[in-house]
Write a protein that holds these residues in place. Structure first.
Motif, short mmCIF file in Angstrom:
data_model
loop_
_atom_site.label_atom_id
_atom_site.label_comp_id
_atom_site.label_asym_id
_atom_site.label_seq_id
_atom_site.Cartn_x
_atom_site.Cartn_y
_atom_site.Cartn_z
N LEU A 210 35.75 38.80 59.88
CA LEU A 210 36.50 37.87 59.04
C LEU A 210 35.62 36.74 58.52
O LEU A 210 34.94 36.06 59.30
CB LEU A 210 37.69 37.30 59.81
CG LEU A 210 38.74 38.31 60.30
CD1 LEU A 210 39.81 37.60 61.12
CD2 LEU A 210 39.37 39.03 59.12
N THR A 211 35.66 36.55 57.21
CA THR A 211 34.96 35.43 56.56
C THR A 211 35.84 34.92 55.42
O THR A 211 36.69 35.66 54.90
CB THR A 211 33.60 35.88 55.99
OG1 THR A 211 33.82 36.96 55.06
CG2 THR A 211 32.66 36.33 57.09
N PRO A 212 35.68 33.65 55.00
CA PRO A 212 36.45 33.15 53.85
C PRO A 212 36.15 34.00 52.61
O PRO A 212 34.98 34.16 52.23
CB PRO A 212 35.96 31.71 53.69
CG PRO A 212 35.43 31.34 55.04
CD PRO A 212 34.85 32.59 55.61
N THR A 213 37.18 34.54 52.01
CA THR A 213 37.00 35.46 50.89
C THR A 213 37.91 35.08 49.74
O THR A 213 39.12 34.87 49.94
CB THR A 213 37.31 36.91 51.32
OG1 THR A 213 36.51 37.25 52.46
CG2 THR A 213 37.03 37.88 50.20
N ASP A 214 37.35 34.98 48.55
CA ASP A 214 38.14 34.74 47.34
C ASP A 214 38.59 36.10 46.81
O ASP A 214 37.80 36.86 46.23
CB ASP A 214 37.31 34.01 46.29
CG ASP A 214 38.16 33.52 45.12
OD1 ASP A 214 39.19 34.18 44.82
OD2 ASP A 214 37.82 32.50 44.52
N LEU A 215 39.86 36.43 47.05
CA LEU A 215 40.37 37.75 46.66
C LEU A 215 40.38 37.93 45.15
O LEU A 215 40.27 39.06 44.66
CB LEU A 215 41.77 37.94 47.23
CG LEU A 215 41.88 37.93 48.76
CD1 LEU A 215 43.32 38.16 49.18
CD2 LEU A 215 40.98 38.99 49.37
N ASN A 216 40.50 36.84 44.42
CA ASN A 216 40.47 36.93 42.96
C ASN A 216 39.11 37.44 42.48
O ASN A 216 39.02 38.34 41.65
CB ASN A 216 40.78 35.56 42.36
CG ASN A 216 40.90 35.59 40.86
OD1 ASN A 216 41.72 36.32 40.30
ND2 ASN A 216 40.07 34.80 40.18
N VAL A 217 38.03 36.87 43.03
CA VAL A 217 36.68 37.29 42.67
C VAL A 217 36.44 38.74 43.11
O VAL A 217 35.87 39.55 42.38
CB VAL A 217 35.64 36.35 43.31
CG1 VAL A 217 34.22 36.88 43.09
CG2 VAL A 217 35.76 34.94 42.75
N LEU A 218 36.90 39.05 44.34
CA LEU A 218 36.68 40.39 44.88
C LEU A 218 37.41 41.45 44.06
O LEU A 218 36.88 42.54 43.80
CB LEU A 218 37.17 40.44 46.34
CG LEU A 218 36.59 41.54 47.22
CD1 LEU A 218 35.09 41.36 47.38
CD2 LEU A 218 37.26 41.53 48.59
N LEU A 219 38.62 41.13 43.62
CA LEU A 219 39.40 42.08 42.82
C LEU A 219 38.77 42.29 41.45
O LEU A 219 38.71 43.42 40.94
CB LEU A 219 40.83 41.57 42.68
CG LEU A 219 41.87 42.51 42.08
CD1 LEU A 219 41.85 43.85 42.77
CD2 LEU A 219 43.25 41.88 42.16
N LYS A 220 38.26 41.21 40.84
CA LYS A 220 37.57 41.35 39.56
C LYS A 220 36.34 42.24 39.69
O LYS A 220 36.05 43.08 38.83
CB LYS A 220 37.15 39.97 39.04
CG LYS A 220 38.27 39.14 38.44
CD LYS A 220 37.71 37.83 37.92
CE LYS A 220 38.80 36.98 37.27
NZ LYS A 220 38.26 35.68 36.79
N GLN A 221 35.61 42.04 40.80
CA GLN A 221 34.42 42.85 41.05
C GLN A 221 34.77 44.33 41.16
O GLN A 221 34.11 45.19 40.58
CB GLN A 221 33.74 42.38 42.34
CG GLN A 221 32.57 43.23 42.77
CD GLN A 221 32.04 42.84 44.14
OE1 GLN A 221 32.17 41.69 44.57
NE2 GLN A 221 31.46 43.79 44.85
N SER A 222 35.84 44.62 41.89
CA SER A 222 36.24 46.01 42.08
C SER A 222 36.69 46.64 40.77
O SER A 222 36.33 47.78 40.45
CB SER A 222 37.37 46.08 43.12
OG SER A 222 37.70 47.41 43.41
N LEU A 223 37.47 45.91 39.99
CA LEU A 223 37.94 46.44 38.70
C LEU A 223 36.77 46.66 37.75
O LEU A 223 36.74 47.63 36.98
CB LEU A 223 38.95 45.48 38.09
CG LEU A 223 40.33 45.40 38.77
CD1 LEU A 223 41.13 44.23 38.24
CD2 LEU A 223 41.09 46.70 38.58
N GLY A 224 35.80 45.75 37.78
CA GLY A 224 34.64 45.88 36.90
C GLY A 224 33.85 47.15 37.15
O GLY A 224 33.25 47.72 36.22
#
Length: 358
Positions: A210-224
């Motif tokens: 577990l680490t602090p994660t910005d899900l918005n950034v992670l989701l954009k990365q995955s969609l990209g």
């Protein structure tokens, strides 16, 4: 009414009779010592009304004493059994928190003791079944893991040799065969990796990083990563994010969830449609994935998160579909203390994820 109920009813009735007898004796004593003499004095009282009021007051007080004696004696007779029954009840309620309960103490030889014995027998059987199920589950995971590891090494070699052969000068026909074998080998390798991942996630001792994660950034990365795939299917990507979507999570595992859901949409979503993704943050972080899937069977909705389930099994074989993607996604979300669910309305297939800020 069964024998057990009849015996309990008889004992309660006996307790009531004994308590009533004690109350009756108390009433007789009260009447003999206090009420009878007072009653005889009423006729010669100087103030009859005051004497009657005094008599009525004492009658009320002594009646209350008799009732109190009845209740006290009744409770004394059943208090021991009530405590034991409460003990049994408390232990049984605990079964909602644990798979089975520890053996109950057997007190006495009455019906409650028999009930406790029966509960112990039932609990022991449940414990045995749970242990057997756990052993079978563990054996299954060990078998899958062992077979997957055994497959991985030769597959790596086969893929390596096929890569070398694919670069050699071959006839177009043989070249086609090599390409097919190479592609099939990659598919099998992908399945083996997913099997190993699923077994790993199912391990009770598995711990998230577990680490602090910005899900918005992670989701954009995955969609990209899948923009070309969406263009190939002529699917419009409609994304709407949010600023505050930071939570403690295992970045690698959550990224795996997003990839699995996006892959699922690409495999089973309609061509020339759209893929809508929304992320919002209030008390929880909510993420929804919606794609058009006109061929989806709503009867299968409850099974899409099942292990090795594939929606397209009744159609032509899909070599990319392992049936583990959404099952792994569900495991990962549950490990994060979140929820994942699916719904299907008006040809729209939607997956909803809810995560806490932790």
């Amino acid at each position: 009414m069964n024998i057990f109920s009849r015996k309990i009813a008889v004992k309660l009735l006996l307790a009531i009779v004994v308590a009533y007898g004690a109350a009756l004796v108390t009433t007789i004593v009260e009447w003999s010592l206090y009420m009878a003499p007072l009653y005889l004095q009423l006729a010669g009282a100087d103030d009859p009304m005051a004497a009657i009021s005094h008599y009525n007051l004492l009658s009320f007080v002594f009646f209350g004493i008799s009732v109190s004696v009845f209740i006290l004696v009744f409770l004394l007779l059943i208090s021991k059994r009530l405590k034991y029954l409460n003990y049994i009840s408390t232990k049984i309620v605990a079964i909602t928190e644990v798979a089975y309960i520890e053996p109950l103490q057997i007190k006495g030889r009455d019906e409650l003791a028999l009930l406790a014995q029966n509960i112990n027998i039932m609990s022991e059987r449940i414990k045995d079944e749970i242990m057997k199920t756990s052993e079978v589950q563990q054996s299954k995971h060990e078998l899958i893991s062992a077979v997957s590891h055994d497959l991985k090494s030769p597959l790596t070699s086969i893929i390596g040799y096929l890569e070398l052969t694919n670069k050699s000068d071959l006839s177009p026909e043989n070249q086609g065969y090599i390409e097919i074998a190479y592609r099939k080998s990659l598919n099998v390798k992908h399945l083996v990796n997913e099997l190993l991942e699923f077994v790993k996630l199912s391990d009770p001792n598995f711990v998230l990083n577990l680490t602090p994660t910005d899900l918005n950034v992670l989701l954009k990365q995955s969609l990209g990563d899948y923009l070309i795939n969406f263009q190939e299917k002529n699917m419009l990507l409609d994304y709407e994010g949010v600023e505050n979507a930071v939570t403690l999570s295992d970045k690698e595992k959550i990224l795996r969830v997003f990839d699995n859901i996006i892959n699922n949409a690409l495999k089973y979503g309609d061509d020339n449609s759209s893929f809508r993704v929304r992320i919002s943050a209030d008390e929880h972080i909510n993420i929804t994935f919606t794609n058009w899937a006109s061929n989806f069977n709503p009867n299968n909705l409850d099974r899409i998160f099942d292990w090795l389930y594939r929606e397209d099994k009744s159609r032509s074989y899909n070599p990319d579909g392992s049936g583990l993607g959404l099952a792994s996604a569900k495991k990962i979300i549950e490990l994060h203390c979140g929820t994942i669910e699916a719904e299907y309305n008006d040809n729209c297939f939607t997956i909803r994820i809810m995560l806490t800020y932790q």
